[in-house]
Design a protein around this motif. Structure first.
Motif, PDB file in Angstrom:
ATOM      1  N   PRO A 263      34.343  49.462  -7.047  1.00 38.73           N
ATOM      2  CA  PRO A 263      34.906  50.807  -7.252  1.00 38.73           C
ATOM      3  C   PRO A 263      34.794  51.209  -8.726  1.00 38.73           C
ATOM      4  CG  PRO A 263      36.660  49.199  -7.002  1.00 38.73           C
ATOM      5  CD  PRO A 263      35.389  48.455  -6.768  1.00 38.73           C
ATOM      6  N   PRO A 264      34.381  52.436  -9.034  1.00 43.21           N
ATOM      7  CA  PRO A 264      34.199  52.841 -10.431  1.00 43.21           C
ATOM      8  C   PRO A 264      35.538  52.956 -11.154  1.00 43.21           C
ATOM      9  CG  PRO A 264      33.096  54.360  -8.900  1.00 43.21           C
ATOM     10  CD  PRO A 264      34.017  53.497  -8.102  1.00 43.21           C
ATOM     11  N   THR A 265      35.491  52.884 -12.466  1.00 42.53           N
ATOM     12  CA  THR A 265      36.698  53.097 -13.261  1.00 42.53           C
ATOM     13  C   THR A 265      37.131  54.556 -13.125  1.00 42.53           C
ATOM     14  OG1 THR A 265      35.454  53.705 -15.241  1.00 42.53           O
ATOM     15  CG2 THR A 265      35.937  51.356 -14.923  1.00 42.53           C
ATOM     16  N   ALA A 266      38.386  54.812 -13.438  1.00 41.75           N
ATOM     17  CA  ALA A 266      38.908  56.180 -13.358  1.00 41.75           C
ATOM     18  C   ALA A 266      38.142  57.102 -14.296  1.00 41.75           C
ATOM     19  CB  ALA A 266      40.401  56.189 -13.686  1.00 41.75           C
ATOM     20  N   SER A 267      37.770  56.588 -15.470  1.00 39.24           N
ATOM     21  CA  SER A 267      37.032  57.407 -16.431  1.00 39.24           C
ATOM     22  C   SER A 267      35.655  57.779 -15.894  1.00 39.24           C
ATOM     23  CB  SER A 267      36.899  56.653 -17.756  1.00 39.24           C
ATOM     24  OG  SER A 267      36.106  57.386 -18.668  1.00 39.24           O
ATOM     25  N   LEU A 268      34.963  56.818 -15.289  1.00 44.17           N
ATOM     26  CA  LEU A 268      33.640  57.100 -14.735  1.00 44.17           C
ATOM     27  C   LEU A 268      33.739  58.097 -13.584  1.00 44.17           C
ATOM     28  CD1 LEU A 268      30.631  56.697 -14.401  1.00 44.17           C
ATOM     29  CD2 LEU A 268      31.079  54.572 -13.151  1.00 44.17           C
ATOM     30  N   GLN A 269      34.759  57.939 -12.736  1.00 43.08           N
ATOM     31  CA  GLN A 269      34.927  58.881 -11.644  1.00 43.08           C
ATOM     32  C   GLN A 269      35.154  60.296 -12.165  1.00 43.08           C
ATOM     33  OE1 GLN A 269      37.255  57.882  -8.153  1.00 43.08           O
ATOM     34  NE2 GLN A 269      37.468  55.773  -8.898  1.00 43.08           N
ATOM     35  N   ALA A 270      35.938  60.419 -13.222  1.00 40.19           N
ATOM     36  CA  ALA A 270      36.202  61.743 -13.788  1.00 40.19           C
ATOM     37  C   ALA A 270      34.919  62.365 -14.337  1.00 40.19           C
ATOM     38  CB  ALA A 270      37.257  61.632 -14.882  1.00 40.19           C
ATOM     39  N   ARG A 271      34.107  61.554 -14.991  1.00 40.42           N
ATOM     40  CA  ARG A 271      32.842  62.071 -15.527  1.00 40.42           C
ATOM     41  C   ARG A 271      31.909  62.505 -14.390  1.00 40.42           C
ATOM     42  NH1 ARG A 271      31.588  61.110 -20.863  1.00 40.42           N
ATOM     43  NH2 ARG A 271      33.026  59.768 -22.014  1.00 40.42           N
ATOM     44  N   LEU A 272      31.828  61.686 -13.335  1.00 41.44           N
ATOM     45  CA  LEU A 272      30.967  62.035 -12.212  1.00 41.44           C
ATOM     46  C   LEU A 272      31.456  63.305 -11.532  1.00 41.44           C
ATOM     47  CD1 LEU A 272      30.361  58.496 -10.639  1.00 41.44           C
ATOM     48  CD2 LEU A 272      28.662  59.935 -11.792  1.00 41.44           C
ATOM     49  N   SER A 299      24.769  55.436  -3.069  1.00 40.84           N
ATOM     50  CA  SER A 299      24.848  54.579  -1.886  1.00 40.84           C
ATOM     51  C   SER A 299      26.068  53.681  -2.002  1.00 40.84           C
ATOM     52  CB  SER A 299      23.582  53.731  -1.741  1.00 40.84           C
ATOM     53  OG  SER A 299      23.493  52.777  -2.781  1.00 40.84           O
ATOM     54  N   VAL A 300      26.705  53.415  -0.855  1.00 38.32           N
ATOM     55  CA  VAL A 300      27.874  52.537  -0.810  1.00 38.32           C
ATOM     56  C   VAL A 300      27.736  51.612   0.393  1.00 38.32           C
ATOM     57  CG1 VAL A 300      29.473  54.078  -1.997  1.00 38.32           C
ATOM     58  CG2 VAL A 300      29.150  54.322   0.470  1.00 38.32           C
ATOM     59  N   THR A 301      28.444  50.458   0.314  1.00 42.31           N
ATOM     60  CA  THR A 301      28.406  49.455   1.374  1.00 42.31           C
ATOM     61  C   THR A 301      29.831  49.115   1.805  1.00 42.31           C
ATOM     62  OG1 THR A 301      26.391  48.495   0.437  1.00 42.31           O
ATOM     63  CG2 THR A 301      27.623  47.148   1.991  1.00 42.31           C
ATOM     64  N   PRO A 302      30.168  49.231   3.083  1.00 40.56           N
ATOM     65  CA  PRO A 302      29.375  49.882   4.132  1.00 40.56           C
ATOM     66  C   PRO A 302      29.625  51.388   4.190  1.00 40.56           C
ATOM     67  CG  PRO A 302      31.322  48.898   5.112  1.00 40.56           C
ATOM     68  CD  PRO A 302      31.385  48.593   3.636  1.00 40.56           C
ATOM     69  N   ASP A 303      30.796  51.825   3.618  1.00 39.78           N
ATOM     70  CA  ASP A 303      31.101  53.257   3.571  1.00 39.78           C
ATOM     71  C   ASP A 303      31.990  53.505   2.368  1.00 39.78           C
ATOM     72  OD1 ASP A 303      33.819  52.679   4.342  1.00 39.78           O
ATOM     73  OD2 ASP A 303      33.133  52.567   6.420  1.00 39.78           O
ATOM     74  N   LEU A 304      32.296  54.779   2.102  1.00 42.14           N
ATOM     75  CA  LEU A 304      33.031  55.127   0.884  1.00 42.14           C
ATOM     76  C   LEU A 304      34.448  54.565   0.907  1.00 42.14           C
ATOM     77  CD1 LEU A 304      32.650  56.663  -1.759  1.00 42.14           C
ATOM     78  CD2 LEU A 304      33.640  58.682  -0.650  1.00 42.14           C
ATOM     79  N   ASP A 305      35.129  54.656   2.030  1.00 40.36           N
ATOM     80  CA  ASP A 305      36.508  54.156   2.093  1.00 40.36           C
ATOM     81  C   ASP A 305      36.567  52.665   1.839  1.00 40.36           C
ATOM     82  OD1 ASP A 305      37.437  56.672   2.625  1.00 40.36           O
ATOM     83  OD2 ASP A 305      37.447  56.422   4.807  1.00 40.36           O
ATOM     84  N   GLU A 306      35.627  51.925   2.435  1.00 44.68           N
ATOM     85  CA  GLU A 306      35.623  50.471   2.278  1.00 44.68           C
ATOM     86  C   GLU A 306      35.217  50.074   0.863  1.00 44.68           C
ATOM     87  OE1 GLU A 306      36.093  46.523   3.693  1.00 44.68           O
ATOM     88  OE2 GLU A 306      36.543  48.431   4.684  1.00 44.68           O
ATOM     89  N   ALA A 307      34.271  50.810   0.281  1.00 51.83           N
ATOM     90  CA  ALA A 307      33.733  50.439  -1.032  1.00 51.83           C
ATOM     91  C   ALA A 307      34.697  50.771  -2.164  1.00 51.83           C
ATOM     92  CB  ALA A 307      32.405  51.155  -1.267  1.00 51.83           C
ATOM     93  N   TRP A 308      35.356  51.925  -2.076  1.00 43.76           N
ATOM     94  CA  TRP A 308      36.191  52.372  -3.190  1.00 43.76           C
ATOM     95  C   TRP A 308      37.681  52.345  -2.874  1.00 43.76           C
ATOM     96  CZ3 TRP A 308      33.267  57.203  -5.545  1.00 43.76           C
ATOM     97  CH2 TRP A 308      32.020  56.759  -6.031  1.00 43.76           C
ATOM     98  N   GLY A 309      38.040  52.221  -1.607  1.00 46.55           N
ATOM     99  CA  GLY A 309      39.446  52.146  -1.235  1.00 46.55           C
ATOM    100  C   GLY A 309      40.216  53.392  -1.618  1.00 46.55           C
ATOM    101  N   ARG A 310      41.475  53.192  -1.979  1.00 45.82           N
ATOM    102  CA  ARG A 310      42.348  54.337  -2.286  1.00 45.82           C
ATOM    103  C   ARG A 310      42.224  54.795  -3.729  1.00 45.82           C
ATOM    104  NH1 ARG A 310      48.015  52.367   0.637  1.00 45.82           N
ATOM    105  NH2 ARG A 310      47.168  52.207   2.783  1.00 45.82           N
ATOM    106  N   ASP A 311      41.423  54.110  -4.515  1.00 41.61           N
ATOM    107  CA  ASP A 311      41.347  54.441  -5.937  1.00 41.61           C
ATOM    108  C   ASP A 311      40.420  55.607  -6.228  1.00 41.61           C
ATOM    109  OD1 ASP A 311      43.065  52.373  -6.545  1.00 41.61           O
ATOM    110  OD2 ASP A 311      41.427  50.916  -6.736  1.00 41.61           O
ATOM    111  N   VAL A 312      39.703  56.120  -5.238  1.00 50.18           N
ATOM    112  CA  VAL A 312      38.739  57.177  -5.472  1.00 50.18           C
ATOM    113  C   VAL A 312      39.456  58.502  -5.703  1.00 50.18           C
ATOM    114  CG1 VAL A 312      38.495  57.632  -2.994  1.00 50.18           C
ATOM    115  CG2 VAL A 312      36.690  58.328  -4.567  1.00 50.18           C
ATOM    116  N   LEU A 313      38.975  59.282  -6.670  1.00 53.57           N
ATOM    117  CA  LEU A 313      39.524  60.610  -6.917  1.00 53.57           C
ATOM    118  C   LEU A 313      39.211  61.521  -5.738  1.00 53.57           C
ATOM    119  CD1 LEU A 313      38.560  61.214 -10.660  1.00 53.57           C
ATOM    120  CD2 LEU A 313      40.819  60.640  -9.745  1.00 53.57           C
TER     121      LEU A 313
END
Length: 483
Positions: A263-272, A299-313
Motif C-alpha cells: 500500500p502506498p504512503t499517505a503522501s504518495l497517495q495524495a500526490r497521485l 495494476s494491483v494484486t489481486p484487487d484494490l481492496d486486498e492490495a491497499w486495504g482501508r488505508d487508501v484515500l
C-alpha cells in the motif's frame, strides 16, 4: 582489403574492338570471372541476365559512348560499379561522371596491368561491402517488421490470447478504453498478464508514439517510491546531490504504468490523487508545480481492496476505479491454455534452435487438467522447461511429469470448492514448495545426464540443450552442479 574470392564476382568488359577484349582476357582471365561485349548495345543485352559487380568499358565507341553505357547500366544494375578506360583526358566530363556516381574509377590507356588489377580488386571489395550492407538492412527491416507485427497484433496484443469468453471480454474493454485518456486500474492475481494489458492500452491509444514508462514498485520502499515517481530537488534528503526528474515527467505525453504499488504512503497517495485530478505535480521538496499530460495505468494484486486495504484515500480510489479491468486467472479460462502454450513454445524455440517445437495431444491434455496457481507466468515457465527436457521435437506428457495431480473438485466444474480457509492455504503452499523441489530435482538429473553425454564439455552441452552458455552456467550453479 577483405579476403574475397575474386572469381566469385562477374566482371563485364566492353570494347568495340575484339583485339582490346583479347588483351584484357589474356591479362586477367586467371584472376577474375570475365564476360565480354562488343559495344554498348551488346553490353546492355548482357546486363539483362548478368548480375555484374564491375562494368569495365572503353569511352570512345561508335553508337554509344562508355559514359552513356554506364548511365543506362546504372538503371538496370544500380549496384554495379563502372570503370572507364579512356585515352582522351576529357576532364570536365569525367569529373561530372565521378561526382554523379556514374563512374567509380577511370583509367587512362594504355593501362598498366598491375594498376588495373588493383583497381578491379578494390572495386569488387566495395561492391561486396555494399551488397552485405544491403543484406543486413533488409534483414533488420524484416525483423523490425516482424517485431512490430508481434507487438501490434490487433487480436491478441502480442501475448494476450483471447480464445475464452472471459478474455474476449477483457480484450473488448481494452478496445473501449484505449482510445480515451481515462486512467485504468488492472486487477489480477500473481502471474496474470497485467503488464501486457497496460502495454496494449498504450499501443491502442493516441499516445502510442510517446513514452511508455514502467515503475516496478516492489523495488522501492516507503518514501523511495514517491521520489522515484515524482522526482526530487537537490537537498531533499541525504544523498540528493542534484535535481532529478521523476518517472511521471519522463512519461509526459505518454503512459505511466505503476506495477503493483501497495500500500502506498499517505503522501504518495495524495500526490497521485492530485495528479489525476489536476494533471499537476511537484517534485519532492520543490514548490514549483509542473503541468503534465500523463495517462496512469495501475495494476494491483489481486484487487484494490486486498492490495491497499482501508488505508487508501477515497478520492484516489474513486478516480482509479473509474475503469477497472479484471484479469481472470488461468483456471477460469482453460480455452486459452492450448494457444498460450503454443505461443510460448514458438517464442522459446525462436531463441533456442535445439528446443522442442511442438506439444503432443497428451501433453496438451495434461496442461489443460492443471489448475496453474501461478497463472500465465507459470505456464510459460512450464513450457520453457519442457522444451529443454524433451529429447526430440515434440513435448510428451512425461516431460510434464512435474505437474502435480489435479484435485478432484478441480476436475469437476459442476462441483466448485468451498471458500478456502487458512489450513487449505497452508496446504497449498506446502504443495507448491513440494512442486518446486520436484522441478529442481528433475532438472538436476537432466543436466547431469546431458553433462555425462557430452563428456563434461560445457560448450557441447549448451549446443545439445539449445541454450546460451551463460544460461547453462547459471542453471548449473543454481542446481549446485560443479562448473
Amino acid at each position: 582489403m577483405r579476403d574475397l574470392d575474386w572469381k566469385s564476382f562477374d566482371v563485364l568488359v566492353v570494347d568495340d574492338e575484339q583485339d582490346n577484349l583479347d588483351a584484357f582476357r589474356f591479362a586477367f582471365r586467371k584472376t577474375f570471372t570475365l564476360h565480354y561485349a562488343l559495344g554498348g548495345t551488346q553490353a546492355l543485352s548482357e546486363l539483362a541476365r548478368l548480375d555484374a559487380a564491375l562494368i569495365v568499358t572503353d569511352q570512345r565507341m561508335p553508337g554509344m559512348s562508355g559514359l552513356e553505357l554506364l548511365r543506362r547500366a546504372k538503371q538496370m544494375r544500380p549496384d554495379a560499379l563502372g570503370i572507364l578506360l579512356t585515352a582522351y583526358a576529357d576532364l570536365p566530363v569525367l569529373v561530372d561522371a565521378l561526382n554523379s556516381g556514374t563512374v567509380y574509377r577511370y583509367v587512362q590507356k594504355p593501362w598498366d596491368g598491375s594498376e588495373l588489377a588493383a583497381i578491379l580488386r578494390q572495386g569488387i571489395s566495395v561492391f561486396a561491402t555494399m551488397r552485405e550492407n544491403k543484406r543486413l538492412r533488409d534483414q533488420l527491416a524484416h525483423y523490425a517488421g516482424y517485431l512490430e507485427r508481434e507487438q501490434r497484433d490487433p487480436i491478441d496484443f502480442g501475448e494476450l490470447i483471447c480464445n475464452s469468453a472471459a478474455m474476449k471480454e477483457v480484450s473488448a474493454r481494452i478496445g473501449e478504453v484505449a482510445p480515451t485518456s481515462t486512467h485504468v486500474l488492472v486487477e489480477g492475481r500473481v502471474g496474470a498478464e497485467k503488464e501486457i494489458v497496460a502495454r496494449a492500452i498504450h499501443i491502442g491509444s493516441p499516445r502510442e508514439e510517446r513514452p511508455f514508462v514502467k515503475v516496478t514498485c516492489a523495488a522501492f520502499r516507503g518514501e523511495a517510491l514517491e521520489r522515484e515517481i515524482f522526482g526530487y530537488r537537490r537537498g531533499a534528503f541525504e544523498g540528493a546531490t542534484a535535481d532529478r526528474a521523476g518517472r511521471v515527467e519522463l512519461a509526459h505525453g505518454g503512459t505511466l504504468y505503476l506495477e503493483d504499488p501497495g500500500p502506498p504512503t499517505a503522501s504518495l497517495q495524495a500526490r497521485l490523487a492530485r495528479l489525476l485530478a489536476t494533471g499537476e505535480a511537484e517534485r519532492v521538496d520543490d514548490a514549483e508545480s509542473r503541468r503534465l499530460d500523463v495517462r496512469l495505468v495501475v495494476s494491483v494484486t489481486p484487487d484494490l481492496d486486498e492490495a491497499w486495504g482501508r488505508d487508501v484515500l477515497p478520492e484516489l480510489a474513486s478516480r482509479l476505479s473509474v475503469f477497472p479491468i479484471r484479469l481472470p486467472p488461468l483456471s477460469e479460462r482453460r480455452e486459452d491454455i492450448r494457444p498460450l502454450a503454443e505461443h510460448f513454445l514458438r517464442k522459446y524455440t525462436r531463441r533456442n534452435t535445439r528446443a522442442a517445437r511442438a506439444l503432443s495431444s497428451g501433453a496438451f491434455a495434461k496442461l489443460e487438467a492443471y489448475s496453474f496457481p501461478g497463472n500465465v507466468r507459470e505456464l510459460e515457465n512450464v513450457v520453457e522447461r519442457a522444451a529443454i527436457l524433451a529429447r526430440g521435437d515434440v513435448i510428451q506428457p512425461e516431460h510434464l511429469a512435474f505437474v502435480p495431480p489435479v484435485p478432484a473438485w478441480e476436475k469437476t466444474p459442476t462441483s466448485p470448492p468451498s471458500q478456502p480457509t487458512a489450513p487449505v492455504e497452508s496446504e497449498t503452499g506446502a504443495r507448491r514448495q513440494n512442486l518446486d523441489s520436484q522441478l529442481e530435482e528433475i532438472e538436476r538429473r537432466e543436466m547431469l545426464a546431458a553433462l555425462e553425454r557430452c563428456g563434461g564439455n560445457k560448450a557441447e552441452m549448451a549446443r545439445l540443450l539449445g541454450v546460451q552458455r551463460t544460461t547453462l552456467y547459471y542453471r548449473l550453479k543454481r542446481l549446485g552442479i560443479d562448473v
